[in-house]
Enzyme design. Sequence first.
Site, short mmCIF file in Angstrom:
data_model
loop_
_atom_site.label_atom_id
_atom_site.label_comp_id
_atom_site.label_asym_id
_atom_site.label_seq_id
_atom_site.Cartn_x
_atom_site.Cartn_y
_atom_site.Cartn_z
N GLU A 128 0.82 -1.22 0.00
CA GLU A 128 0.00 0.00 0.00
C GLU A 128 0.85 1.26 0.00
OE1 GLU A 128 -2.69 -0.72 -1.12
OE2 GLU A 128 -4.21 -0.35 0.39
N THR A 181 -5.48 11.86 -6.10
CA THR A 181 -5.28 11.65 -4.66
C THR A 181 -4.95 12.99 -3.99
OG1 THR A 181 -4.35 9.54 -5.30
CG2 THR A 181 -4.08 10.15 -3.01
#
Length: 306
Positions: A128, A181
Amino acid sequence: MEEIKLFAPATIANVSCGFDVLGLCLDTVGDEMTIRKTTTKGVTISKIIGQPLPLDPAKNVAGVAALALLKQLDINTGFDIQIIKNIKPGSGIGSSAASAAGAVFGINKLLGTPFSIHELIEFAMEGEKLASGTAHADNVAPALLGGFTLVRSYDPLDIIKINTPKELYATVIHPQIEIKTSDARSVLKQKISLKETVIQLGNLGGLISGLYTEDYDLISRSLHDEIVEPYRSILIPEFDTVREVAKKVGALGTGISGSGPSVFALSKGKEIAKTVGEAMSKVYQNTTIDFDVHVSKINSTGVKII
Ligand code: ADP
């Protein structure tokens, strides 16, 4: 065992008032992965079907998570990974987490389970880190443990699996727009007031309690996000309409899945969840935005061998 085939599930992080701490696992949406032992050390990714993602293990979350696990062992075996990628990256339903979780789960099984699920979460979090810059656990934890999970603390890592009510279903709609993001982060308020904090804590406590006692009314009353949704939802076209129509046809509540653009609803029973999906779809059918809809029971086991 020389080879393993897995279903690596999609997940919903945040879950309304559970910003950055809650996650849940889906059952009907996910990738397929095949992992096999090789005689050369290290990790290769020989095939990815469905999405243009890097085969270089250092640039793919599956490879990074697998290497984080292998770093802990002194073995001469290697592993090759193949992925059928059904979860679109950037959709907000844990595309990268599915690959990271699947990779470490599969390798651990092929090695005779040297690591616990909680140790696997830490390796998957390294994947991640590659995808988003931070080693967050709110997608990989539900992907590996199944059900609802709570990240109580990162230091030390403390992850709690929460009861999943038997009749709880999720509906997810993915409007195919791109949210950067950086935008999803920059719209958030960096300071929240005491009043907002108290409202959020009340709802998070209510949601957790409702999940344990299978009190659907309490779950419904608690699915309210005071601190993120009001700001982030601005980036999702038709968000307010989707929320309204879902509630109108019987959803317990709605929220943004991860950092969006997917929007989820929770419902009691499959029929209502399907009706919610149809109502949400109608909203985007009236626009030029393409979308996918998924209706899924909450998956209480996580990654599965198939
Ligand atoms: P979301 O949760 O919003 O769907 P992700 O957290 O899955 O988004 O992040 C996707 C990012 O991770 C993309 O930049 C993608 O290129 C990168 N990535 C690297 N390897 C993978 C993989 N195996 N599966 C999905 N995304 C990957």
